[in-house]
Scaffold this active site. Structure first.
Site, PDB file in Angstrom:
ATOM      1  N   GLN A  74      78.757 -18.357 -17.623  1.00 40.75           N
ATOM      2  CA  GLN A  74      79.309 -17.211 -18.357  1.00 40.75           C
ATOM      3  C   GLN A  74      78.311 -16.046 -18.398  1.00 40.75           C
ATOM      4  O   GLN A  74      78.284 -15.283 -19.358  1.00 40.75           O
ATOM      5  CB  GLN A  74      79.710 -17.631 -19.774  1.00 40.75           C
ATOM      6  CG  GLN A  74      81.016 -18.405 -19.819  1.00 40.75           C
ATOM      7  CD  GLN A  74      82.196 -17.579 -19.315  1.00 40.75           C
ATOM      8  OE1 GLN A  74      82.239 -16.361 -19.481  1.00 40.75           O
ATOM      9  NE2 GLN A  74      83.154 -18.240 -18.682  1.00 40.75           N
ATOM     10  N   SER A  75      77.506 -15.912 -17.357  1.00 35.71           N
ATOM     11  CA  SER A  75      76.496 -14.855 -17.324  1.00 35.71           C
ATOM     12  C   SER A  75      77.128 -13.464 -17.354  1.00 35.71           C
ATOM     13  O   SER A  75      77.941 -13.121 -16.487  1.00 35.71           O
ATOM     14  CB  SER A  75      75.657 -15.010 -16.054  1.00 35.71           C
ATOM     15  OG  SER A  75      74.900 -13.846 -15.826  1.00 35.71           O
ATOM     16  N   ASN A  76      76.736 -12.658 -18.330  1.00 38.42           N
ATOM     17  CA  ASN A  76      77.169 -11.259 -18.366  1.00 38.42           C
ATOM     18  C   ASN A  76      76.507 -10.470 -17.242  1.00 38.42           C
ATOM     19  O   ASN A  76      77.090  -9.535 -16.697  1.00 38.42           O
ATOM     20  CB  ASN A  76      76.783 -10.627 -19.707  1.00 38.42           C
ATOM     21  CG  ASN A  76      77.504 -11.282 -20.863  1.00 38.42           C
ATOM     22  OD1 ASN A  76      78.726 -11.323 -20.891  1.00 38.42           O
ATOM     23  ND2 ASN A  76      76.742 -11.819 -21.815  1.00 38.42           N
ATOM     24  N   CYS A  78      75.651 -11.647 -14.211  1.00 36.39           N
ATOM     25  CA  CYS A  78      76.327 -11.918 -12.934  1.00 36.39           C
ATOM     26  C   CYS A  78      77.647 -11.155 -12.850  1.00 36.39           C
ATOM     27  O   CYS A  78      78.002 -10.610 -11.802  1.00 36.39           O
ATOM     28  CB  CYS A  78      76.562 -13.417 -12.756  1.00 36.39           C
ATOM     29  SG  CYS A  78      75.026 -14.317 -12.437  1.00 36.39           S
TER      30      CYS A  78
END
Ligand SMILES: *Cc1c(COP(=O)(O)O)cnc(C)c1O
Length: 330
Positions: A74-76, A78
């Site tokens: 859930q990387s913002n 990325c």
């Protein structure tokens, strides 16, 4: 005068800055102001786009046609790279950490929509992240492409410029409102925002206290990571700048069970702030930091003196909220 390196104009800045009067009154402590870096874009919102203005400028200047970066599912960061890569016509390859096949919700849904190529690695495989970056860069070189590697969170000497510039913006906010806050508070994860703000406050002569709330790892980790980023910046851009006085101040009391996992009190805080002020926090970063700040205000860790001010830097993360909807009880 600060000599900024080349920069793309991607973020919607300056972002709004204003006081949260109802919440400040309810807590009975200092006046809390908010810097809305959750409004730096729509799908590209959050703090990462400020760093990417400098990182992606470097990628283009180097003639790269592919971006490789890494993070949690859930990387913002990325998600921001996936969308901005599409906006600039660059290929994007994401190296994501996941032990099981993740559901395409929240940020990951947007990564897919943006057409990013995604590789998942188990927590164990992900430990050799440097090797994975090198392998994929070589893979693209073999195809006649040139890849630009962006570290997790965009946190390095180049990405730090985003928050050196943001500090300059904040100094204008403070002047306009005739305040000098006792502290700027924010969530820290890969330390680039923290290092950039600390250095930015020094370079722009903002006399305040940058207080970071960890969402993973411990305070000692951030002391070292901030130091590494600062040293990289110094050697790359400004050997003459004295960074010896810049010591990270990180609170690790509110990390909770793990990165990306929050206690019920954090979800309760998210609901409280949404209903009282119309501000949406996320369960991975800003919800933990904001909760920590509210607790520390109640404990008297910030000055309660009449007219004292404190600034919460809202670093975004909205899409992470949709990936954890079930914890909100709906
Ligand atoms: C990445 C992120 C942070 C932390 O910023 P770092 O520069 O990685 O420390 C804080 N909040 C949100 C919403 C983020 O996505």
């Amino acid at each position: 005068m600060i000599n900024y390196p080349e920069r793309l104009n991607l973020a919607q800045t300056p972002t709004p800055f204003y006081p949260l009067e109802r919440l400040s009154q309810q807590l009975g402590g200092p006046r809390i102001w908010i810097k809305r870096d959750d409004l730096t874009g729509a799908a590209t919102s959050g703090n990462k786009i400020r760093k990417l203005e400098f990182l992606l400028a470097e990628a283009l200047a180097n003639g790269c046609d592919t971006l490789i970066t890494s993070g949690g599912v859930q990387s913002n960061h990325c998600r921001s790279v996936a969308l901005l890569g599409a906006q600039l016509g660059l290929k994007v390859h994401l190296i994501l950490r996941a032990d099981i096949e993740p559901k395409p919700v929240g940020n990951l849904l947007l990564d897919h929509l943006a057409g990013a190529r995604i590789s998942h690695y188990s927590v164990d495989e992900y430990r050799s992240l440097d090797k994975l970056f090198a392998q994929w860069a070589e893979h693209y070189a073999g195809l006649g492409s040139k890849a630009y590697s962006i570290p997790t969170g965009g946190s390095n000497g180049t990405g730090m410029w985003g928050y050196i510039a943001a500090a300059e913006e904040l100094s204008e906010d403070f002047k306009r409102n005739a305040i000098m806050p006792q502290a700027i508070v924010h969530a820290t994860g890969s330390a680039g925002t923290q290092a950039g703000l600390m250095l930015g406050c020094q370079l722009h002569q903002i006399n305040t206290w940058v207080k970071a709330y960890a969402v993973c790892d411990n305070a000692a980790y951030f002391t070292h990571k901030v130091r590494d980023d600062l040293e990289q910046w110094q050697s790359q851009y400004s050997p003459e700048t004295d960074i010896s006085g810049l010591i990270a101040d990180t609170c690790d009391d509110y990390v909770g069970p793990a990165y990306g996992v929050a206690d019920q009190e954090v979800f309760d805080g998210i609901k409280q702030v949404a209903a009282l002020e119309g501000i949406l926090l996320d369960p991975v970063y800003t919800g933990k930091a904001f909760f920590g700040m509210m607790e520390d205000i109640k404990k008297g860790k910030f000055s309660h003196q009449q007219g004292s001010d404190i600034v919460f830097l809202h670093t975004g993360g909205l899409f992470g909220l949709f990936a954890q909807q079930h914890h909100l009880g709906y």
